[in-house]
Design a protein around this motif. Structure first.
Motif, PDB file in Angstrom:
ATOM      1  N   GLU A   6       3.352  -1.223  16.066  1.00  0.00           N
ATOM      2  CA  GLU A   6       2.994  -2.344  16.940  1.00  0.00           C
ATOM      3  C   GLU A   6       1.481  -2.587  16.943  1.00  0.00           C
ATOM      4  O   GLU A   6       1.026  -3.729  16.973  1.00  0.00           O
ATOM      5  CB  GLU A   6       3.469  -2.032  18.368  1.00  0.00           C
ATOM      6  CG  GLU A   6       4.339  -3.140  18.942  1.00  0.00           C
ATOM      7  CD  GLU A   6       4.676  -2.874  20.388  1.00  0.00           C
ATOM      8  OE1 GLU A   6       5.512  -1.978  20.605  1.00  0.00           O
ATOM      9  OE2 GLU A   6       4.092  -3.523  21.275  1.00  0.00           O
ATOM     10  N   ALA A   7       0.740  -1.482  16.841  1.00  0.00           N
ATOM     11  CA  ALA A   7      -0.715  -1.581  16.873  1.00  0.00           C
ATOM     12  C   ALA A   7      -1.270  -2.297  15.638  1.00  0.00           C
ATOM     13  O   ALA A   7      -2.405  -2.759  15.632  1.00  0.00           O
ATOM     14  CB  ALA A   7      -1.314  -0.178  16.975  1.00  0.00           C
ATOM     15  N   CYS A   8      -0.454  -2.388  14.594  1.00  0.00           N
ATOM     16  CA  CYS A   8      -0.918  -2.981  13.332  1.00  0.00           C
ATOM     17  C   CYS A   8      -0.622  -4.481  13.241  1.00  0.00           C
ATOM     18  O   CYS A   8      -1.055  -5.135  12.283  1.00  0.00           O
ATOM     19  CB  CYS A   8      -0.275  -2.281  12.142  1.00  0.00           C
ATOM     20  SG  CYS A   8      -0.284  -0.489  12.204  1.00  0.00           S
ATOM     21  N   PRO A  39     -11.224  -6.159   2.370  1.00  0.00           N
ATOM     22  CA  PRO A  39     -11.605  -5.522   3.640  1.00  0.00           C
ATOM     23  C   PRO A  39     -10.488  -5.574   4.691  1.00  0.00           C
ATOM     24  O   PRO A  39     -10.245  -4.589   5.389  1.00  0.00           O
ATOM     25  CB  PRO A  39     -12.816  -6.341   4.111  1.00  0.00           C
ATOM     26  CG  PRO A  39     -13.310  -7.047   2.892  1.00  0.00           C
ATOM     27  CD  PRO A  39     -12.118  -7.269   2.025  1.00  0.00           C
ATOM     28  N   LEU A  40      -9.777  -6.711   4.756  1.00  0.00           N
ATOM     29  CA  LEU A  40      -8.670  -6.842   5.712  1.00  0.00           C
ATOM     30  C   LEU A  40      -7.521  -5.914   5.333  1.00  0.00           C
ATOM     31  O   LEU A  40      -6.862  -5.321   6.191  1.00  0.00           O
ATOM     32  CB  LEU A  40      -8.158  -8.290   5.749  1.00  0.00           C
ATOM     33  CG  LEU A  40      -9.070  -9.334   6.385  1.00  0.00           C
ATOM     34  CD1 LEU A  40      -8.530 -10.739   6.169  1.00  0.00           C
ATOM     35  CD2 LEU A  40      -9.219  -9.075   7.887  1.00  0.00           C
ATOM     36  N   PHE A  41      -7.292  -5.788   4.014  1.00  0.00           N
ATOM     37  CA  PHE A  41      -6.210  -4.928   3.540  1.00  0.00           C
ATOM     38  C   PHE A  41      -6.485  -3.475   3.907  1.00  0.00           C
ATOM     39  O   PHE A  41      -5.588  -2.755   4.343  1.00  0.00           O
ATOM     40  CB  PHE A  41      -6.035  -5.076   2.027  1.00  0.00           C
ATOM     41  CG  PHE A  41      -4.879  -4.281   1.474  1.00  0.00           C
ATOM     42  CD1 PHE A  41      -3.606  -4.446   1.992  1.00  0.00           C
ATOM     43  CD2 PHE A  41      -5.070  -3.372   0.447  1.00  0.00           C
ATOM     44  CE1 PHE A  41      -2.530  -3.716   1.504  1.00  0.00           C
ATOM     45  CE2 PHE A  41      -4.001  -2.638  -0.051  1.00  0.00           C
ATOM     46  CZ  PHE A  41      -2.734  -2.812   0.469  1.00  0.00           C
ATOM     47  N   LYS A  42      -7.727  -3.064   3.765  1.00  0.00           N
ATOM     48  CA  LYS A  42      -8.100  -1.668   4.002  1.00  0.00           C
ATOM     49  C   LYS A  42      -7.783  -1.249   5.444  1.00  0.00           C
ATOM     50  O   LYS A  42      -7.123  -0.239   5.666  1.00  0.00           O
ATOM     51  CB  LYS A  42      -9.588  -1.474   3.697  1.00  0.00           C
ATOM     52  CG  LYS A  42     -10.013  -0.038   3.638  1.00  0.00           C
ATOM     53  CD  LYS A  42     -11.408   0.090   3.039  1.00  0.00           C
ATOM     54  CE  LYS A  42     -11.886   1.533   3.072  1.00  0.00           C
ATOM     55  NZ  LYS A  42     -12.294   1.973   4.409  1.00  0.00           N
ATOM     56  N   VAL A  43      -8.206  -2.058   6.406  1.00  0.00           N
ATOM     57  CA  VAL A  43      -7.973  -1.672   7.815  1.00  0.00           C
ATOM     58  C   VAL A  43      -6.485  -1.739   8.162  1.00  0.00           C
ATOM     59  O   VAL A  43      -5.958  -0.888   8.888  1.00  0.00           O
ATOM     60  CB  VAL A  43      -8.787  -2.509   8.824  1.00  0.00           C
ATOM     61  CG1 VAL A  43     -10.213  -2.034   8.887  1.00  0.00           C
ATOM     62  CG2 VAL A  43      -8.722  -4.005   8.550  1.00  0.00           C
ATOM     63  N   TYR A  44      -5.799  -2.750   7.614  1.00  0.00           N
ATOM     64  CA  TYR A  44      -4.362  -2.881   7.876  1.00  0.00           C
ATOM     65  C   TYR A  44      -3.605  -1.698   7.280  1.00  0.00           C
ATOM     66  O   TYR A  44      -2.724  -1.113   7.917  1.00  0.00           O
ATOM     67  CB  TYR A  44      -3.861  -4.216   7.315  1.00  0.00           C
ATOM     68  CG  TYR A  44      -2.378  -4.297   7.070  1.00  0.00           C
ATOM     69  CD1 TYR A  44      -1.473  -4.086   8.114  1.00  0.00           C
ATOM     70  CD2 TYR A  44      -1.877  -4.574   5.807  1.00  0.00           C
ATOM     71  CE1 TYR A  44      -0.113  -4.152   7.891  1.00  0.00           C
ATOM     72  CE2 TYR A  44      -0.515  -4.634   5.574  1.00  0.00           C
ATOM     73  CZ  TYR A  44       0.363  -4.410   6.618  1.00  0.00           C
ATOM     74  OH  TYR A  44       1.709  -4.463   6.380  1.00  0.00           O
ATOM     75  N   GLU A  46      -4.674   1.326   6.567  1.00  0.00           N
ATOM     76  CA  GLU A  46      -4.921   2.574   7.299  1.00  0.00           C
ATOM     77  C   GLU A  46      -4.007   2.656   8.516  1.00  0.00           C
ATOM     78  O   GLU A  46      -3.457   3.701   8.840  1.00  0.00           O
ATOM     79  CB  GLU A  46      -6.394   2.643   7.728  1.00  0.00           C
ATOM     80  CG  GLU A  46      -7.284   3.101   6.589  1.00  0.00           C
ATOM     81  CD  GLU A  46      -8.769   2.852   6.849  1.00  0.00           C
ATOM     82  OE1 GLU A  46      -9.106   2.408   7.967  1.00  0.00           O
ATOM     83  OE2 GLU A  46      -9.562   3.081   5.920  1.00  0.00           O
ATOM     84  N   CYS A  47      -3.866   1.511   9.198  1.00  0.00           N
ATOM     85  CA  CYS A  47      -3.024   1.443  10.393  1.00  0.00           C
ATOM     86  C   CYS A  47      -1.554   1.721  10.044  1.00  0.00           C
ATOM     87  O   CYS A  47      -0.886   2.508  10.713  1.00  0.00           O
ATOM     88  CB  CYS A  47      -3.185   0.067  11.039  1.00  0.00           C
ATOM     89  SG  CYS A  47      -2.397  -0.064  12.648  1.00  0.00           S
TER      90      CYS A  47
END
Lengths: 80, 223
Positions: A6-8, A39-44, A46-47
């Motif tokens: 849910e946090a992602c 950059p957006l892919f990286k944070v997503y 990781e989540c």
């Protein structure tokens, strides 16, 4: 579409929007450099990996290929 | 083991279908799919490789729950390759849940229709293997029927997404038109009010000038 974590969800929404634009406007036109959404892919990502770990989803389990091996669960033994 | 195959033609170019394939979920025809996550993705030699985790809710009949367990959310792993130069998109899916007993390998292959490249051909295949449970042939038949049934829903879903994408483009065109119209209107408004002010000014100037002219010397004699 939601994420398993849910946090992602917000991170996924942002990344998906970027990917959809990149896919139709760049990739399909032969520009295959994928740094635009990196950059957006990286944070997503990781989540998602954290969420999969929390929910004990083993993405690579399928590669173990249990069917037809020793690890395959056997039919229950008949009681004689 | 059971093998099921099917073909379908979409009256849309491959690029449209490939774009829609990424945006297939959510749709009203496959409410069981509740989540998709990209786990790995990279471009290798111009081909986009993606690993996705697809989560869906399965409803089993009571008797099957006794054998399989009552797991409600099921996971599948999808590996896809998109080659924009060859115009090929291939998606291979395998279930991650129930791997010990059930293996469903599904393949979707989108390619330009051989006799009309403005259309897209979907070649679909599913290989169902059930092992280590009673009535496995019966279970394989059940699953194959379910896949065949869902394939129809999947195509409806794709058409639904393509229509949605086309509508979005239309909306975008419409709003661009609206912006242009409004801009034109605003410029017209500005021009007309500027003209009006200029008219006012010249009229007022003329009036003042006339007033000055009217200030004949004779008028002063009254004071």
């Amino acid at each position: 579409m939601d994420s398993i974590g849910e946090a992602c969800n917000e991170l996924k929404k942002d990344y998906d929007a970027c990917f959809n634009t990149w896919f139709s406007e760049h990739f399909l036109k032969g520009h295959t450099n994928d740094s635009m959404c990196a950059p957006l892919f990286k944070v997503y990502q990781e989540c998602v990996k954290r969420a999969m770990k929390d929910q004990q989803i083993d993405f690579h389990e399928v590669e173990k290929n249990l069917l037809g091996t020793e690890q395959e669960r056997k039919p229950p033994q008949k009681n004689s | 083991m059971k093998i099921w195959t099917s073909e379908h033609t979409f009256n849309h170019p491959w690029e449209t279908v490939a774009t829609a394939a990424w945006r297939k979920y959510p749709n009203p025809h496959n409410p069981a799919v509740i989540g998709t996550d990209v786990v790995e993705r990279q471009v290798v030699d111009g081909v986009l490789h993606t690993h996705r985790l697809v989560s869906s809710i399965w409803y089993f009949p009571k008797w099957a729950q006794a054998i399989i367990g009552s797991a409600k959310v099921c996971y599948a792993r999808e590996h896809s390759e998109v080659d924009p130069f060859a115009r090929r998109m291939i998606l291979r899916t395998i279930n991650l849940t129930f791997c010990r007993h059930i293996a469903v390998h599904e393949t979707l292959n989108y390619l330009p229709h051989p006799s009309d490249s403005s259309k897209t051909l979907l070649k679909q295949e599913a290989v169902v293997t059930v092992k280590g449970v009673p009535l496995n042939t019966y279970m394989e038949d059940l699953l194959t029927n379910k896949i065949s049934n869902n394939a129809g829903k999947g195509r409806q879903a794709m058409e639904w997404v393509i229509k949605k994408l086309n509508d979005e483009v239309k909306d975008l065109t419409r709003s661009t038109d609206e912006i242009l119209n409004q801009t034109k209107k605003s410029i017209d408004d500005i021009a007309s009010s500027a003209k009006k002010s200029m008219d006012d000014i010249s009229q007022k100037a003329k009036k003042s000038f006339d007033d000055i002219q009217n200030l004949r010397p004779g008028n002063f004699s009254e004071f």
